[in-house]
Design an enzyme around this catalytic site. Sequence first.
Site, PDB file in Angstrom:
ATOM      1  N   ASP A  62       0.855  -1.187   0.000  1.00  0.00           N
ATOM      2  CA  ASP A  62       0.000   0.000   0.000  1.00  0.00           C
ATOM      3  C   ASP A  62       0.892   1.239   0.000  1.00  0.00           C
ATOM      4  O   ASP A  62       1.844   1.329   0.795  1.00  0.00           O
ATOM      5  CB  ASP A  62      -0.894  -0.016   1.245  1.00  0.00           C
ATOM      6  N   ILE A  63       0.621   2.180  -0.914  1.00  0.00           N
ATOM      7  CA  ILE A  63       1.387   3.429  -0.956  1.00  0.00           C
ATOM      8  C   ILE A  63       1.076   4.230   0.306  1.00  0.00           C
ATOM      9  O   ILE A  63      -0.092   4.495   0.612  1.00  0.00           O
ATOM     10  CB  ILE A  63       1.046   4.246  -2.208  1.00  0.00           C
ATOM     11  N   GLU A 101      -4.868   2.517  -3.986  1.00  0.00           N
ATOM     12  CA  GLU A 101      -3.406   2.565  -3.961  1.00  0.00           C
ATOM     13  C   GLU A 101      -2.792   1.249  -3.495  1.00  0.00           C
ATOM     14  O   GLU A 101      -1.611   1.190  -3.158  1.00  0.00           O
ATOM     15  CB  GLU A 101      -2.927   3.699  -3.039  1.00  0.00           C
TER      16      GLU A 101
END
Length: 548
Positions: free
Chosen positions: A410-411, A454
């Site tokens: 996950d960003i 994301e």
Amino acid sequence: MSLNPIFSDKEVIEFPDSPIPLDSKFYIQRLPCEGLAYAEIEKSGSLLRVKAPRKMGKSSLMLRLMNHAEVLGYRTVLIDFLQTDTAIFENTNKFFRWLCVNIARQLELEPKLTDYWDEDMGSKVSCTLYLESYILPQINQPLFLAFNELNCVFEYNNIIQDFLPLIRFWYEQGRQNKIWQNLNLVLVQSTEVYVSLNVNQSPFNIGLAIELPAFNLDQVKDLAKRYQINLRADQIQKLTDLVGGHPYLVHLALYHLGCDLITFEELLQTSATLTGIYRDHLQSLWVILHKKPELAMAMQRVATASESIQLEPMIAYQLYSLGLVNLAGNYCASSCELYRLYFGLQLLRNNQDDAVKLKQLQQENSLLKALVYIDPLTEVANRRQFDHRIEIEWKRMLREIAPLSLVVCDIDHFKIYNDTYGHQAGDQCLREVAQAIRSVVQRPGDLVARYGGEEFVLILPQTDAKGALYIAEAVRQKIKALALPFKTEKLPARHESVSISLGVASTIPGVDAGDIGTLFLAADEALYESKNNGRDQVKLSSFLQFQY
């Protein structure tokens, strides 16, 4: 036009449209795989699995394996499912009775099926007892039992759920029962099987597996000499590239050249046209594709692409079974220049208005992109592709008793990034992160997918926890190396670029009571542990680790 000297010999050269006879000088042995096959059938109670696309020489090899078995003193039986009536597959009892009678007839024995068949015990047990109590003792010597084109059975789920585990049972009986050591099994298939079988019931993770390769340059050169054709090194290269070393297509070219029916230049110029020597072969493939529009669309996309592309696995394997594509994991490329030329231009050739047809092709390619589950923004697989692929890899690792790992990433603080720099910059960030991950995950069998927003997920078959941790850390470092600026008052001053958090989980399907959902949950929980511990790091799930 003078005939080539090849026909001044007494030997008559037959058109290469059937298995190559045993006494033919035109059979090219492909080592080491064929040598391994011969050695395997010499073992007591062996199981050999032969896999290759259509017209790659499986039947020609089968003739030689059967001949070798007869030289060894074996009795031989060939069950060819290409010649089997579809009515045989109506139910398992009918199928197993047909199988027993077929074996008996080929061995010139009275079937005597009523003496050994017990409806109360079931068809699988009856079939096994028939072999154990009647066939094997009656012949009193090793039996070479080959199942050709086993893939024809794969579409009958009611049959394969009983038949495939039974093959494995027969093989395992040879480990402990002397009578079953006289049964040598050979399975020949063109495609992969996607059925849910317990790892201890599948016949596809036992015995020796070989896959017949295409001819290489030296083999094409050798075959040309056997046809008494003098080709230069560059011509050998061009012919090999044209047909991808495909044995049948090489034989067909050399036959026509050897008969002085065509010049080498004419062969190259007309190969992909309706007047070329491959016209019947190409048209037969085109007819098959037209019956399945999704395959026709997929092949046209492969043929017009400048590099390997991703296809939905089932579509990819169907094209592979036709010999149209080469597979590298889930990536496809045309198996030879001939197919690329023919299928890339086929739609345009069938329409006088090239512009209209090109527009149609572009529309179909867009439709196909959705069909094969590619995320249009990041150009990696999307959620639907992930859901489909994870089931396939789970079953495959179940058969192979091999580890399967997931990495969920996950960003970090992506919502804040989007709010700070805007949606356009956010989309560009997603694209760069996705391509950076894909540059790390390069094995053909691996998959990178955008799971949502994301969040990305990596499927890593045949990868244990240690290997998955290594890849996850490489991904984290790659994202840091991008150095995408990310400065905001909402985050600490030390936070200056985009980072990513990752969670890893690994298991061996079938070893424990877990399932796909359990594996994903474990990786997801590891991701949240990474976030809760400061982000920009990799965490391994503590769940399932006991397996290592």
